[in-house]
Design a protein around this motif. Structure first.
Motif, short mmCIF file in Angstrom:
data_model
loop_
_atom_site.label_atom_id
_atom_site.label_comp_id
_atom_site.label_asym_id
_atom_site.label_seq_id
_atom_site.Cartn_x
_atom_site.Cartn_y
_atom_site.Cartn_z
N UNK A 285 0.68 -1.20 -0.10
CA UNK A 285 -0.17 -0.08 -0.08
C UNK A 285 0.72 1.38 -0.11
N UNK A 286 2.16 1.14 0.33
CA UNK A 286 2.92 2.36 0.58
C UNK A 286 3.38 2.82 -0.85
N UNK A 287 3.56 1.80 -1.48
CA UNK A 287 4.07 2.26 -3.09
C UNK A 287 3.12 2.03 -4.28
N UNK A 288 2.16 1.35 -4.11
CA UNK A 288 1.14 0.99 -5.12
C UNK A 288 -0.24 1.49 -4.75
N UNK A 289 -1.28 1.41 -5.65
CA UNK A 289 -2.55 1.92 -5.34
C UNK A 289 -3.40 0.37 -4.81
N UNK A 290 -2.87 -0.51 -4.62
CA UNK A 290 -3.40 -1.63 -4.23
C UNK A 290 -3.02 -1.76 -2.67
N UNK A 291 -3.99 -2.23 -2.00
CA UNK A 291 -4.10 -2.54 -0.59
C UNK A 291 -3.50 -3.86 -0.15
N UNK A 292 -3.45 -4.62 -0.89
CA UNK A 292 -3.07 -6.12 -0.42
C UNK A 292 -2.35 -7.05 -1.43
N UNK A 293 -1.51 -7.94 -1.32
CA UNK A 293 -1.21 -8.83 -2.35
C UNK A 293 -2.37 -10.16 -2.16
N UNK A 294 -2.73 -10.57 -3.21
CA UNK A 294 -2.17 -10.28 -4.70
C UNK A 294 -2.84 -8.90 -4.94
N UNK A 295 -2.08 -8.18 -5.97
CA UNK A 295 -2.22 -6.77 -6.29
C UNK A 295 -3.70 -6.62 -7.28
N UNK A 296 -3.55 -7.44 -8.39
CA UNK A 296 -4.81 -7.55 -9.03
C UNK A 296 -4.70 -8.98 -9.79
N UNK B 267 9.45 -5.67 -13.88
CA UNK B 267 9.00 -4.74 -14.95
C UNK B 267 8.95 -3.33 -14.47
N UNK B 268 8.55 -3.00 -13.26
CA UNK B 268 8.40 -1.58 -12.80
C UNK B 268 9.88 -0.91 -13.02
N UNK B 269 10.97 -1.57 -12.47
CA UNK B 269 12.29 -1.30 -12.36
C UNK B 269 12.95 -1.10 -13.85
N UNK B 270 12.45 -2.10 -14.88
CA UNK B 270 13.01 -1.84 -16.27
C UNK B 270 12.38 -0.77 -16.64
N UNK B 271 11.11 -0.46 -16.45
CA UNK B 271 10.29 0.50 -17.39
C UNK B 271 10.98 1.99 -16.32
N UNK B 272 11.14 2.06 -15.47
CA UNK B 272 11.67 3.18 -14.78
C UNK B 272 13.14 3.63 -15.10
N UNK B 273 13.95 2.50 -15.33
CA UNK B 273 15.26 2.68 -15.57
C UNK B 273 15.80 1.90 -16.85
N UNK B 274 15.58 2.44 -18.01
CA UNK B 274 15.71 1.53 -19.26
C UNK B 274 17.24 0.99 -19.35
N UNK B 275 18.18 1.57 -18.79
CA UNK B 275 19.57 1.14 -18.72
C UNK B 275 19.70 -0.13 -18.30
N UNK B 276 18.51 -0.66 -17.28
CA UNK B 276 18.79 -1.80 -16.90
C UNK B 276 18.52 -3.01 -17.78
N UNK C 187 -1.28 0.58 -17.03
CA UNK C 187 -0.44 0.17 -18.13
C UNK C 187 -0.07 -1.10 -17.72
N UNK C 188 0.45 -1.22 -16.26
CA UNK C 188 1.16 -2.58 -15.97
C UNK C 188 0.16 -3.57 -15.95
N UNK C 189 -1.05 -3.50 -15.48
CA UNK C 189 -1.99 -4.42 -15.56
C UNK C 189 -2.22 -4.92 -17.12
N UNK C 190 -2.39 -3.88 -18.00
CA UNK C 190 -2.50 -4.27 -19.44
C UNK C 190 -1.34 -5.11 -19.96
N UNK C 191 -0.23 -5.10 -19.56
CA UNK C 191 0.80 -5.73 -19.77
C UNK C 191 0.61 -7.28 -19.59
N UNK C 192 0.24 -7.30 -18.35
CA UNK C 192 -0.03 -8.68 -17.77
C UNK C 192 -1.10 -9.30 -18.50
N UNK C 193 -2.09 -8.81 -18.59
CA UNK C 193 -3.22 -9.34 -19.29
C UNK C 193 -2.84 -9.83 -20.69
#
Length: 138
Positions: A52-63, A78-87, A112-118
């Motif tokens: 809940x501190x870093x995402x809009x979700x309150x628990x695991x699983x997120x979605x 995925x979040x790390x790669x999108x935030x820092x493409x040099x990874x 967008x992250x949800x769309x990628x997973x779907x």
């Protein structure tokens, strides 16, 4: 860049004196410039408690995706790669501080992250034209 797969899992203790059970691994497989690559992100399992501190979700699983529940461990690489493409040129990343992980989650577009997973859970690789698409502009 084409995202092929993304998942996460908890490490299991292999030796009695090993600290592995305190860590999770998040893995993203992608194709960039025609080359298949994998980024492994190792991080403290404790961070999963801070959903809940870093995402809009309150628990695991997120979605829920097409055929599975998506957990924090599934999205971190995925979040790390999108935030820092040099990874994309690295194979491994180790995150052991809350501050570092929080930096990766700043301004992420979770829709967008949800769309990628779907898409990838339906065996359809997801093409990324720009990492900017995954950031929320203030």
């Amino acid at each position: 860049m084409r995202i092929v797969a993304c998942n996460g899992f908890g490490l299991e203790k292999e030796k009695s004196n090993s600290p592995e059970e305190f860590f999770n691994r998040s893995v993203i497989e992608f194709i960039k410039d025609g080359e298949e690559k994998t980024l492994n992100v190792l991080y403290l399992r404790y961070f999963d408690e801070m959903v809940a501190r870093w995402t809009p979700y309150s628990t695991n699983p997120l979605f829920k995706s097409f055929n599975r529940d998506i957990y924090m461990a599934d999205i971190i690489a995925m979040v790390c790669l999108f935030k820092d493409p040099s990874l994309a040129s690295r194979k491994r990343l180790y995150i052991n501080s809350e501050k570092e992980l929080a930096g990766y989650f700043e301004n992420v577009n979770f829709g967008k992250i949800e769309k990628v997973f779907i898409s990838i859970d339906q065996a359809k690789p997801y093409d990324i034209k720009s990492n900017v698409d995954f950031n929320i502009l203030s």
